[in-house]
Design an enzyme around this catalytic site. Structure first.
Site, mmCIF file in Angstrom:
data_model
loop_
_atom_site.group_PDB
_atom_site.id
_atom_site.type_symbol
_atom_site.label_atom_id
_atom_site.label_comp_id
_atom_site.label_asym_id
_atom_site.label_seq_id
_atom_site.Cartn_x
_atom_site.Cartn_y
_atom_site.Cartn_z
ATOM 1 N N GLU A 39 14.592 -13.630 -2.732
ATOM 2 C CA GLU A 39 13.361 -13.911 -3.223
ATOM 3 C C GLU A 39 13.804 -13.442 -4.620
ATOM 4 O OE1 GLU A 39 8.531 -13.849 -2.408
ATOM 5 O OE2 GLU A 39 9.641 -12.086 -1.628
ATOM 6 N N ALA B 84 -0.282 0.009 -3.064
ATOM 7 C CA ALA B 84 1.443 0.030 -2.980
ATOM 8 C C ALA B 84 0.958 1.489 -4.286
ATOM 9 C CB ALA B 84 1.357 -1.042 -4.554
ATOM 10 N N SER B 85 1.923 2.166 -4.493
ATOM 11 C CA SER B 85 2.578 3.999 -5.122
ATOM 12 C C SER B 85 1.674 3.456 -6.233
ATOM 13 C CB SER B 85 3.256 4.149 -4.968
ATOM 14 O OG SER B 85 3.307 4.635 -3.312
ATOM 15 N N GLY C 116 3.999 -7.983 2.077
ATOM 16 C CA GLY C 116 4.474 -7.096 1.571
ATOM 17 C C GLY C 116 6.074 -7.634 1.383
ATOM 18 N N CYS D 61 4.575 -14.187 -4.298
ATOM 19 C CA CYS D 61 5.073 -14.565 -3.239
ATOM 20 C C CYS D 61 4.956 -16.815 -3.211
ATOM 21 C CB CYS D 61 4.353 -13.998 -2.200
ATOM 22 S SG CYS D 61 2.785 -14.186 -1.963
ATOM 23 N N GLU E 182 1.917 -11.012 5.310
ATOM 24 C CA GLU E 182 2.474 -12.435 4.419
ATOM 25 C C GLU E 182 3.105 -11.384 4.059
ATOM 26 O OE1 GLU E 182 2.780 -13.876 1.860
ATOM 27 O OE2 GLU E 182 0.587 -12.772 0.713
ATOM 28 N N LEU E 183 4.385 -12.156 4.057
ATOM 29 C CA LEU E 183 5.804 -11.739 3.495
ATOM 30 C C LEU E 183 6.524 -12.664 2.088
ATOM 31 C CD1 LEU E 183 7.657 -9.969 6.817
ATOM 32 C CD2 LEU E 183 5.880 -8.779 5.186
ATOM 33 N N TRP F 219 1.155 -4.895 -5.288
ATOM 34 C CA TRP F 219 0.448 -4.104 -5.936
ATOM 35 C C TRP F 219 0.050 -5.750 -7.089
ATOM 36 C CZ3 TRP F 219 4.870 -6.639 -9.225
ATOM 37 C CH2 TRP F 219 5.829 -6.628 -8.579
ATOM 38 N N ASN F 220 1.240 -6.722 -6.392
ATOM 39 C CA ASN F 220 1.199 -7.994 -7.853
ATOM 40 C C ASN F 220 -0.616 -8.742 -7.788
ATOM 41 O OD1 ASN F 220 1.094 -8.683 -4.837
ATOM 42 N ND2 ASN F 220 2.492 -10.891 -5.678
#
Length: 454
Positions: free
Chosen positions: A359, A156-157, A206, A262, A228-229, A130-131
């Site tokens: 994080e 994303a919800s 995520g 991130c 991509e975490l 969502w970001n």
């Protein structure tokens, strides 16, 4: 359970949607499979025209789309506008360059002719955060569609309206029905889609936890995945740096998107020689940042995206303080409607604290004193993450040392870490694997096929 769109500035529910049932999911999977058979045979020129049309629509409708972003996840409106325009620029870049990235590569062998050919895999499931609700999707979609794949988006919800708007935009640009579809589904519906044989690969941006689950599910089916975490990026400032540039960029790099990125600068490692002055000025600048309505042009810090994220950030800060970190400013929720958190600065966070090793997805900076470049590298690498690092030094030997010894996927010297369509984006260690963007990202969802002709 309904998928709800909630305005993080007010806490007001904007809209809700019922998750797709099995019949609707099946219909969309069939549609993707049929579209893939046709779309993979289209010429690059046709794909390029469609991508250019998408870029134009993004530009024309930027204000409407930016408002959806801001209302759903709280990004400053001016940053939402920039995000939409970044997507437009990204689409144009791949419209212009994807064919070159994917052209046949001749190889010198004993054959009369031999070369490497890049072919699309088919339907790719994209599980997106969502970001950056538009850019994260388009940095997957633009290269993947230009490579001849089709996409299924599980967004994303908390940003369902963004997801729907993206699908509608691509359809309006002229892409055939089924080339890119949104799946309004709950997390517990994802596994069945990953294992469906019509889905050939999956990409996720995520959390570590989500990435581990998705990657293991894909691996059991022997399917390609790209992850991509998270990141706990170091922002390193050495004595030779341009002090003002490093300082002003540090504030921006830690608070971009209200710290919900991130690649935000989460750990600031500052050389002892300039530490005290840097810390004093950094705290002063964090303390006076204007927190408020993201639609107000004067606002510098908006809300966090959800109540859950707000509580999580506050919990990490309080645990870090309990373990010995010193709070210099901030550290509390701003009471009233919406999900607002004070810009926060911590120092002397112990190694076992969340502020050191986790994080923190909010406007919380952890600052550390380092003796020299070697110690800065040691601390930067003392992390389970390895996404990016921003290093500020004008010493050529230090620049060479940092670029070679930092255990990350991206090193930016005298600049903030950012994603750029022209360069690969991704990390190492628990920040994931595979690459987005650039030539490498364009080839991630292709079959690298060897051709040998005697």
């Amino acid at each position: 359970m309904a998928i709800a769109s909630i305005n993080p500035t007010t806490g007001e529910k904007l809209k809700e949607f019922s998750p797709f049932d099995a019949a609707e999911i099946e219909k969309r999977l069939k549609r993707a499979e049929n579209a893939s058979r046709k779309y993979r045979r289209t010429a690059f020129s046709e794909r390029s025209e469609l991508m250019e049309a998408t870029a134009e629509l993004l530009s024309v409708e930027k204000e409407r789309l930016a408002e959806i972003i801001t209302l759903e996840m709280g990004k400053l409106f001016r940053d939402s506008l920039e995000e939409v325009l970044r997507c437009s620029r990204g689409c144009r870049f791949y419209a212009d360059n994807a064919e070159r990235f994917l052209e046949d590569e001749p190889a010198q062998t004993d054959a009369a002719r031999s070369y490497v050919q890049y072919e699309p895999l088919g339907t790719v499931l994209a599980i997106m955060p969502w970001n950056f609700p538009f850019w994260q999707v388009f940095r997957f979609a633009a290269p993947a569609l230009m490579a001849g794949n089709v996409g299924l988006l599980k967004h994303a919800s908390n940003v369902p309206q963004c997801a729907i708007a993206i699908e509608q935009l691509l359809c309006s640009a002229g892409f055939d029905e089924g080339v890119f579809q949104t799946l309004l589904i709950e997390p517990d519906q994802v596994e069945k889609i990953i294992v469906d044989p019509r889905v050939k690969a999956v990409t996720l941006t995520g959390s570590e936890k989500a990435g581990s689950v998705v990657a293991s599910t894909a691996a059991r089916q022997i399917k390609k995945s790209v992850l991509e975490l998270g990141g706990s990026d170091a922002f390193i400032v050495m004595p030779s740096a341009n002090f003002e540039s490093a300082l002003s960029t540090a504030v921006k790099a830690r608070t971009i998107n209200t710290g919900q990125s991130c690649i935000a600068a989460k750990r600031l490692l500052v050389a002892d020689e300039i530490y005290d002055e840097f810390l004093d000025q950094f705290v002063d600048r964090m303390r006076v940042l204007k927190v408020g309505d993201p639609m107000d042009p004067a606002t510098e810090i908006g809300p966090l995206a959800t109540e859950q994220i707000l509580r999580g950030v506050h919990d990490q800060v309080q645990k870090s303080i309990a373990l010995g970190a010193k709070l210099l400013t901030g550290g509390n929720r701003i009471h009233g409607p919406g999900f607002f958190y004070e810009p926060t600065v911590l120092v002397d966070a112990p190694r076992e604290s969340p502020a050191y090793g986790e994080e923190v997805f909010g406007p919380v900076a952890s600052i550390f004193r380092v003796d020299n470049a070697a110690r800065a590298i040691e601390m930067a690498n003392d992390s389970s993450f390895g996404l990016g690092a921003s290093v500020w030094t004008n010493n050529p030997e230090e620049q060479k040392l940092f670029t070679s010894d930092l255990e990350v996927g991206m090193v930016f010297i005298n600049a903030m870490v950012a994603s750029d369509p022209r360069l690969p984006f991704g990390g190492v260690k628990r920040s994931g694997y595979g690459r987005e963007l650039g030539a490498a990202g364009t080839r991630e969802f292709t079959n690298t096929k060897t051709i040998w002709i005697s």
